[in-house]
Design a protein around this motif. Structure first.
Motif, PDB file in Angstrom:
ATOM      1  N   SER A 101       0.844  -1.189   0.000  1.00 25.08           N
ATOM      2  CA  SER A 101       0.000   0.000   0.000  1.00 25.08           C
ATOM      3  C   SER A 101       0.880   1.239   0.000  1.00 25.08           C
ATOM      4  N   TYR A 136      -5.013  -6.149  -7.872  1.00 28.11           N
ATOM      5  CA  TYR A 136      -5.357  -4.864  -7.259  1.00 28.11           C
ATOM      6  C   TYR A 136      -6.750  -4.944  -6.670  1.00 28.11           C
ATOM      7  N   ASP A 137      -6.898  -4.512  -5.424  1.00 26.74           N
ATOM      8  CA  ASP A 137      -8.197  -4.479  -4.751  1.00 26.74           C
ATOM      9  C   ASP A 137      -8.621  -3.018  -4.668  1.00 26.74           C
ATOM     10  N   ASP A 138      -9.605  -2.647  -5.479  1.00 26.57           N
ATOM     11  CA  ASP A 138     -10.002  -1.234  -5.524  1.00 26.57           C
ATOM     12  C   ASP A 138     -10.796  -0.788  -4.299  1.00 26.57           C
ATOM     13  N   THR A 139     -11.295  -1.725  -3.504  1.00 27.73           N
ATOM     14  CA  THR A 139     -12.007  -1.305  -2.289  1.00 27.73           C
ATOM     15  C   THR A 139     -11.021  -0.897  -1.195  1.00 27.73           C
ATOM     16  N   THR A 140      -9.893  -1.612  -1.083  1.00 26.76           N
ATOM     17  CA  THR A 140      -8.894  -1.268  -0.067  1.00 26.76           C
ATOM     18  C   THR A 140      -7.748  -0.456  -0.659  1.00 26.76           C
ATOM     19  N   ARG A 141      -7.740  -0.351  -1.973  1.00 24.88           N
ATOM     20  CA  ARG A 141      -6.682   0.363  -2.705  1.00 24.88           C
ATOM     21  C   ARG A 141      -5.293  -0.193  -2.392  1.00 24.88           C
ATOM     22  N   THR A 142      -5.235  -1.517  -2.365  1.00 25.93           N
ATOM     23  CA  THR A 142      -3.947  -2.178  -2.153  1.00 25.93           C
ATOM     24  C   THR A 142      -3.672  -3.145  -3.290  1.00 25.93           C
TER      25      THR A 142
END
Length: 177
Positions: free
Chosen positions: A26, A45-51
């Motif tokens: 992150s 990429y996880d767009d909900t956690t932005r990681t």
């Protein structure tokens, strides 16, 4: 053809952590860092956690490439002993596969236990079996925690002796079930 303009490296701090058997990264938005992330086939990429996250095996190369961006990019690396433990540990199986395996095992129960299970109790047993028999049954009073525990214990009968700890007021219920 024109070459794209060079990517300038902004000051950025990348924190690497462990998340679900993978390396999570992150940082605030940095095009140069994201371009490094995109070079890894294991990236997600996880767009909900932005990681972003990567396979554990990519850790060393990820750190090397991020550090190659220069002194403006700082990286929190994961300790070597943690990486070693992750590499040596077996990652969990796919949960759907575990649930299917547990539902097949549940069909081997003695008929008197199998027939006594309600659908929601069966679902609780499948959950516990999918987690290696380790689960806390937290249903309300009177919903059949005893029969679920007995069904789960029966699956592990080859590993008995079994110790059941219950309040004194419930010992007769356990004996009768």
């Amino acid at each position: 053809q024109q070459k794209p303009p060079p990517v300038t490296v902004e000051k950025c701090h990348v924190a690497l952590t462990v998340a679900s058997w993978r390396i999570a990264a992150s940082c605030r938005y940095s095009l140069a860092v994201i371009n490094v992330f995109k070079t890894f086939a294991s990236r997600v990429y996880d767009d909900t956690t932005r990681t972003w996250n990567f396979a554990v095996s990519d850790h060393a190369e990820l750190v090397r490439q991020l550090q190659a961006l220069g002194s403006l990019v700082t990286v929190d690396v994961i300790k070597p002993e943690v990486l070693k433990a992750l590499r040596e540990a077996e990652p969990p199986k796919n949960m759907d596969a575990l649930r299917l395996e547990a539902s097949v095992v549940l069909k081997t129960l003695p008929p008197e236990i199998d027939e006594a299970l309600m659908p929601f109790q069966r679902e609780g047993c499948i959950f516990a079996l999918a987690h290696g028999g380790r689960a806390l049954i937290g249903d309300e009073m009177g919903l059949g925690k005893t029969i679920q525990a007995l069904a789960i214990a029966t699956v592990y009968r080859a590993e008995w002796p079994l110790l059941i700890i219950a309040p004194s007021s419930l010992r007769l219920v356990w004996r009768s079930e």
